[in-house]
Scaffold this motif. Structure first.
Motif, PDB file in Angstrom:
ATOM      1  N   PRO A 142       0.800  -1.234   0.000  1.00 17.31           N
ATOM      2  CA  PRO A 142       0.000   0.000   0.000  1.00 17.31           C
ATOM      3  C   PRO A 142       0.829   1.278   0.000  1.00 17.31           C
ATOM      4  N   VAL A 145       1.099   3.014  -3.394  1.00 18.59           N
ATOM      5  CA  VAL A 145      -0.098   3.487  -4.099  1.00 18.59           C
ATOM      6  C   VAL A 145      -0.110   5.002  -4.309  1.00 18.59           C
ATOM      7  N   ASP A 172      -6.005  -1.593  -4.241  1.00 17.17           N
ATOM      8  CA  ASP A 172      -6.244  -0.498  -3.301  1.00 17.17           C
ATOM      9  C   ASP A 172      -7.229   0.498  -3.931  1.00 17.17           C
ATOM     10  N   LYS A 173      -8.388   0.664  -3.304  1.00 15.97           N
ATOM     11  CA  LYS A 173      -9.434   1.515  -3.887  1.00 15.97           C
ATOM     12  C   LYS A 173      -9.090   3.005  -3.863  1.00 15.97           C
ATOM     13  N   ARG A 174      -8.001   3.377  -3.221  1.00 18.34           N
ATOM     14  CA  ARG A 174      -7.563   4.769  -3.314  1.00 18.34           C
ATOM     15  C   ARG A 174      -7.235   5.135  -4.763  1.00 18.34           C
TER      16      ARG A 174
END
Length: 399
Positions: A142, A145, A172-174
Motif C-alpha cells: 500500500p 499506491v 487499493d481503492k484509493r
C-alpha cells in the motif's frame, strides 16, 4: 565458512560482532556469507559496516551488502542507497530498488522513503529495469499506491500501463479516482482501465463505466459491461441503463445485461426479460433471462416460468422448474397439480418436484392424494419426486 553458517543459524544478535569482523576475510565466500548472515540477524548496529562494504568495488560484495541492508530495514541506510542508486549500473540498481522498497515500507514517515518510492515509480519507464521496479513496488504494498497515483495524475514520471497493472495487483481503492481520470486521456487503452476498475469493484466508478456502454468501439462496450458486475448491488441505480442493453446487437452484452438485472432484482426489467425468454432465437439468452426472472421473483416471473414448464421448449423446462421451486409459491399448486397428474408428460417429474416445493410445510388433501397415487406408480422419476414431495408436506408421508 562453516563457522560463519553456524553463527548465522544461531539467530543471536551477539553473533553480529564476530560476523562483521569477517567482512575483511581473505576468502570472498566467507565475506559474502558473513554479510548475508548479518542481514538476517536484524541488528541495526551492523548498518555502518554494511554501508562500508556496499561502497567497495567488488560487485558480489556490493550485492550482498545491499541485500542485507534491505533485510535489516533500517532507515539510516536510505540516504546512501539513494545516492548510490543514481551512480550504479543496471544490475546493481535492480538490487538497490528492492532494498529501497523494503526500507521505505518500514518507515513511511521518512522523506527519504517518499523519495525512494518516487524513484521506483520513475524507474518503470526504463525498459531494462521495469521488471525490477515492478517487483520492488509490489513488495512496497500500500505504501506505493500514492506515488503510482501521482504518476497517473502527471506529477511524476513513469509508465502509465505498468502503473495501472500494479494498482490492480495492489487492489487499493484509493486508486479509483486516478483510474477514472485515465478513461479519456488515451495514455492507457480504455479496456485496460476498465479491467482495472472491475478488479477494484469500487462503486464510485459506476457512472463513468455506464457512460461507456454506448461507446462506438464494441470491445470497449463489452469490457464496460463486464466491469459493472462487481459494482452492482440490489439497490443499484444502474438498472434503468442496463435494461436498454437487453436489445443490444452483441449477444455477450445482452447476456450480461440479463444476468445483472437478475442480480439487482430489477422489477422494471421484467417486461424486457420476458420478451427475451419468449422471443429470443438464442437458447443461451433465453435461459439467462429465465434465471434472471427467477431471481426477481414477482408474479409475472412465475407466470413465465409456468408457461415454459408447460409449453417448452424442453431445454428450458428444468430451469423453469428450478425457478418455480425456488420461489415456492403455494398459489402455483393448482397449475402444477394439473401437470403433475398427467403421466403422459415427458416432464412429469419436473412438475412433481415443483409442486412439492410449492406445498412444502402445507396441508393440501387433494394434492396429497394425487401425490400418493404418483408415488405408487410405475414411472420411477415421478414416483421418487412424489415421495419426496409428500415427505415435505405437513402431516403426510408416502404409503
Amino acid at each position: 565458512l562453516a563457522a560463519v553458517k553456524e553463527l548465522r543459524d544461531l539467530g543471536d544478535a551477539r553473533a553480529v560482532v564476530p560476523l562483521v569482523g569477517l567482512f575483511d576475510d581473505s576468502s570472498l565466500d566467507v565475506r559474502v556469507t558473513a554479510i548475508a548472515a548479518v542481514g538476517l540477524l536484524k541488528d541495526e548496529t551492523a548498518v555502518p559496516a554494511l554501508l562500508r562494504e556496499f561502497k567497495k568495488s567488488i560487485e558480489v560484495v556490493r550485492i550482498a551488502a545491499v541485500t542485507a541492508l534491505g533485510n535489516l530495514r533500517d532507515k539510516q541506510a536510505l540516504p546512501e542507497l539513494l545516492v548510490q542508486f543514481d551512480r550504479s549500473g543496471s544490475a546493481l540498481r535492480g538490487k538497490i530498488a528492492y532494498s529501497l522498497a523494503q526500507i521505505a515500507t518500514a518507515h513511511p514517515e521518512q522523506a527519504d522513503s517518499d523519495r525512494a518510492l518516487t524513484k521506483l515509480v520513475e524507474l518503470l519507464a526504463d525498459a531494462n529495469l521495469q521488471s525490477a521496479a515492478k517487483e520492488a513496488l509490489l513488495a512496497s504494498g500500500p505504501a506505493a499506491v500514492p506515488r503510482l497515483i501521482d504518476h497517473l495524475e502527471g506529477r511524476i514520471a513513469g509508465h502509465p500501463a505498468t502503473a495501472v497493472e500494479l494498482l490492480v495487483l495492489l487492489a487499493d481503492k484509493r486508486a479509483t479516482p486516478a483510474l477514472i481520470s485515465q478513461l479519456d486521456r488515451g495514455r492507457v487503452p480504455q479496456t485496460e482501465i476498465l479491467s482495472a476498475l472491475s478488479e477494484l469493484g469500487d462503486s464510485r466508478a459506476l457512472l463513468p463505466v455506464l457512460a461507456l456502454l454506448d461507446n462506438p468501439d464494441p470491445k470497449v462496450r463489452l469490457q464496460a459491461m463486464q466491469t459493472l458486475g462487481p459494482m452492482l448491488t440490489s439497490k443499484s441505480e444502474a438498472s434503468d441503463v442496463i435494461v436498454e442493453h437487453l436489445e443490444d446487437k452483441d449477444p455477450a452484452i445482452k447476456n450480461l445485461a440479463a444476468r445483472y438485472l437478475g442480480q439487482t432484482r430489477s422489477r422494471s426489467a421484467v417486461p424486457g426479460l420476458t420478451k427475451m425468454v419468449n422471443e429470443s432465437k438464442s437458447p443461451a439468452l433465453r435461459a439467462t433471462a429465465l434465471v434472471a426472472l427467477g431471481k426477481i421473483g414477482d408474479r409475472e416471473s412465475l407466470r413465465v416460468a409456468l408457461g415454459i414448464l408447460e409449453k417448452g421448449p424442453q431445454s428450458l423446462r428444468p430451469i423453469a422448474a428450478d425457478v418455480i421451486s425456488e420461489l415456492a409459491e403455494e398459489s402455483t399448486s393448482p397449475a402444477l397439480l394439473r401437470l403433475a397428474v398427467n403421466n403422459k408428460l415427458p416432464y412429469q417429474s419436473l412438475a412433481v418436484e415443483a409442486l412439492g416445493a410449492a406445498l412444502r410445510g402445507s396441508t393440501n388433501p387433494e394434492a396429497a392424494r394425487a401425490l400418493q397415487q404418483i408415488a405408487s406408480g410405475r414411472r420411477l422419476k415421478p414416483a421418487l419426486a412424489a415421495t419426496e414431495a409428500l415427505a415435505g408436506m405437513k402431516g403426510q408421508s408416502p404409503k
